[in-house]
Design a protein around this motif. Sequence first.
Motif, mmCIF file in Angstrom:
data_model
loop_
_atom_site.group_PDB
_atom_site.id
_atom_site.type_symbol
_atom_site.label_atom_id
_atom_site.label_comp_id
_atom_site.label_asym_id
_atom_site.label_seq_id
_atom_site.Cartn_x
_atom_site.Cartn_y
_atom_site.Cartn_z
ATOM 1 N N LYS A 151 0.829 -1.206 0.000
ATOM 2 C CA LYS A 151 0.000 0.000 0.000
ATOM 3 C C LYS A 151 0.861 1.251 0.000
ATOM 4 O O LYS A 151 0.596 2.212 -0.742
ATOM 5 C CB LYS A 151 -0.926 -0.001 1.211
ATOM 6 C CG LYS A 151 -1.891 1.177 1.256
ATOM 7 C CD LYS A 151 -2.859 1.046 2.421
ATOM 8 C CE LYS A 151 -3.875 2.179 2.421
ATOM 9 N NZ LYS A 151 -4.856 2.023 3.534
ATOM 10 N N ARG A 152 1.907 1.260 0.824
ATOM 11 C CA ARG A 152 2.782 2.432 0.880
ATOM 12 C C ARG A 152 3.459 2.661 -0.469
ATOM 13 O O ARG A 152 3.517 3.800 -0.953
ATOM 14 C CB ARG A 152 3.837 2.248 1.973
ATOM 15 C CG ARG A 152 4.787 3.424 2.141
ATOM 16 C CD ARG A 152 4.162 4.557 2.921
ATOM 17 N NE ARG A 152 4.025 4.167 4.317
ATOM 18 C CZ ARG A 152 4.988 4.358 5.244
ATOM 19 N NH1 ARG A 152 6.125 4.943 4.912
ATOM 20 N NH2 ARG A 152 4.781 3.982 6.482
ATOM 21 N N ALA A 153 3.965 1.596 -1.077
ATOM 22 C CA ALA A 153 4.627 1.740 -2.374
ATOM 23 C C ALA A 153 3.644 2.203 -3.443
ATOM 24 O O ALA A 153 3.962 3.061 -4.279
ATOM 25 C CB ALA A 153 5.275 0.416 -2.777
ATOM 26 N N TRP A 154 2.448 1.643 -3.434
ATOM 27 C CA TRP A 154 1.420 1.974 -4.426
ATOM 28 C C TRP A 154 1.004 3.439 -4.299
ATOM 29 O O TRP A 154 0.823 4.142 -5.307
ATOM 30 C CB TRP A 154 0.225 1.045 -4.231
ATOM 31 C CG TRP A 154 -0.817 1.090 -5.294
ATOM 32 C CD1 TRP A 154 -0.632 0.966 -6.646
ATOM 33 C CD2 TRP A 154 -2.240 1.222 -5.104
ATOM 34 N NE1 TRP A 154 -1.832 1.016 -7.304
ATOM 35 C CE2 TRP A 154 -2.837 1.163 -6.392
ATOM 36 C CE3 TRP A 154 -3.039 1.357 -3.976
ATOM 37 C CZ2 TRP A 154 -4.218 1.259 -6.563
ATOM 38 C CZ3 TRP A 154 -4.410 1.442 -4.154
ATOM 39 C CH2 TRP A 154 -5.001 1.397 -5.432
ATOM 40 N N GLN A 155 0.860 3.908 -3.079
ATOM 41 C CA GLN A 155 0.419 5.281 -2.860
ATOM 42 C C GLN A 155 1.525 6.301 -3.100
ATOM 43 O O GLN A 155 1.258 7.408 -3.574
ATOM 44 C CB GLN A 155 -0.128 5.430 -1.438
ATOM 45 C CG GLN A 155 -1.429 4.689 -1.191
ATOM 46 C CD GLN A 155 -1.935 4.845 0.225
ATOM 47 O OE1 GLN A 155 -1.176 5.159 1.147
ATOM 48 N NE2 GLN A 155 -3.233 4.618 0.423
ATOM 49 N N MET A 156 2.764 5.919 -2.805
ATOM 50 C CA MET A 156 3.876 6.846 -2.988
ATOM 51 C C MET A 156 4.129 7.136 -4.462
ATOM 52 O O MET A 156 4.334 8.274 -4.862
ATOM 53 C CB MET A 156 5.148 6.294 -2.338
ATOM 54 C CG MET A 156 5.141 6.284 -0.832
ATOM 55 S SD MET A 156 6.673 5.600 -0.138
ATOM 56 C CE MET A 156 7.840 6.898 -0.554
ATOM 57 N N GLY A 157 4.122 6.108 -5.282
ATOM 58 C CA GLY A 157 4.420 6.277 -6.694
ATOM 59 C C GLY A 157 5.858 6.738 -6.915
ATOM 60 O O GLY A 157 6.676 6.779 -5.993
ATOM 61 N N GLY A 158 6.171 7.064 -8.145
ATOM 62 C CA GLY A 158 7.546 7.426 -8.491
ATOM 63 C C GLY A 158 8.334 6.205 -8.916
ATOM 64 O O GLY A 158 7.964 5.071 -8.623
ATOM 65 N N ARG A 159 9.449 6.423 -9.589
ATOM 66 C CA ARG A 159 10.228 5.319 -10.155
ATOM 67 C C ARG A 159 10.709 4.339 -9.100
ATOM 68 O O ARG A 159 10.661 3.126 -9.282
ATOM 69 C CB ARG A 159 11.420 5.869 -10.934
ATOM 70 C CG ARG A 159 11.054 6.596 -12.215
ATOM 71 C CD ARG A 159 12.291 7.122 -12.896
ATOM 72 N NE ARG A 159 13.193 6.045 -13.299
ATOM 73 C CZ ARG A 159 14.453 6.257 -13.701
ATOM 74 N NH1 ARG A 159 14.958 7.473 -13.708
ATOM 75 N NH2 ARG A 159 15.201 5.228 -14.070
ATOM 76 N N GLY A 160 11.198 4.870 -7.967
ATOM 77 C CA GLY A 160 11.715 3.985 -6.933
ATOM 78 C C GLY A 160 10.654 3.104 -6.332
ATOM 79 O O GLY A 160 10.819 1.879 -6.240
#
Length: 463
Positions: free
Chosen positions: A253-262
């Motif tokens: 969820k954190r990765a999905w919401q943060m977005g961006g290449r990393g």
Amino acid sequence: MPTTSLIWFRRDLRLFDHAALHHALKASQKVIAVFIFDRSILDGLKRDDRRIAFIWHSLQQLKASLMAEGSDLVIRHGKAELEIPRLAAEFNATAVYTNHDYEPAAIVRDANVAEQLATVGCQLHSYKDQVIFEKDEVLTKTGGMYSVFTPYKRSWLAKLNDFYLTSYPIKPYLKRLAPLPLQAMPSLAVLGFDDIDVSTLQPGMAGGEALFNDFCLRINDYQEARDFPAVKGVSYLSVHLRFGTVSIRELAKRAWQMGGRGAETWLSELIWREFYQQILWHRPEVVQHAFKPEYDALPFPNNPEYFAAWCEGRTGFPIVDAAMRQLNQTGFMHNRLRMIAASFLVKDLLIDWRWGEQYFAEKLNDFDLAANNGGWQWAASTGCDAQPYFRIFNPVSQSERFDPQGKFIRRYCPELAELSPKEIHAPWLIKAIFGIKPSYDYPAPIVDHAAQRIAALALFKRN
């Protein structure tokens, strides 16, 4: 509503966002937390296995958290197929709750436990917890499993929404944990293992949270930094994912919401993890056999001396040797190095990938059957969506590209510390170029990469 239920912790050692625990607490008047040091698994391990120390220290945290709620963790050392029915009888439990385990041996174990519980009127309930999508939740348009990652990832992301990333609430229901007297926790020595220092792994829920928070500060650089072993570029969460001291839903969820290449690149790595899980679920025979049947019986020479040199980090190729020494000393190996070491074993030393897979299974802190098997079959070109057999890593060029200054090599091959960044990747060339005998004690290459590349191509072309 069941009067008393057991919650059987396994690879989910946390007291938050826990599917089985949530359902147990909601459905029961009293819930008793249990953990089995399963002798069916432990008896095959060596005394110095770091994973048992990681589990033990993680259980200490779980036990303390349960005690803070007025309960405790009941721990047994025996075979789970015997101990779980015994505990159900001891506590007059009418239900046992746990989370799915997709490994073939675990599936058999759980079926046996369910059968034994049923004979005494107790039911086993199991839930999805360690993945976002399991089994056949992500299928092709024709209803089959995916054997290529990119379309699997595309379908995985298309299916994703807030529902699948929602945490299971635990705190509101903790009052249903059964009050228990202080429960004994067997020492590692009693279990037959050494109390190895695993502080660098930061075990338990607190460790997982600290590592994840630290990684979130670096996640924007993940796409560029992840391939360089001398750089702090990866999350270091794999062992926490393996034993469930973190929640896959919270991470994704954190990765999905943060977005961006990393963040997107890291989320892709989490999807790779589930890709291999669904392969294992649909094709459990990959545990012992090549995913591509035509490569199942390749006539590898399997030179035992080469294999020993690879295991011990004395092949004469610094990046390979440093990787293997890191594994042997710490139980960790950087993902880029796993690919390099695996490719070298199979396509330079011409040794069956199953030998290397088993060695990693014995040594890796984060060993996961699906991921380890999938990774090895990818490197060996025998698996699904694997690199073509004619794609063979050059260990020197890989070293020059991903450890350009030789910082990682110097850490694990200190005998090469005085060499320059130009010399350290292929130290055998010093004598060939300068006509001098090196002053350090480091082996000459055990094989010629160019010659072995030709031999590997010939081996695979026979099929």
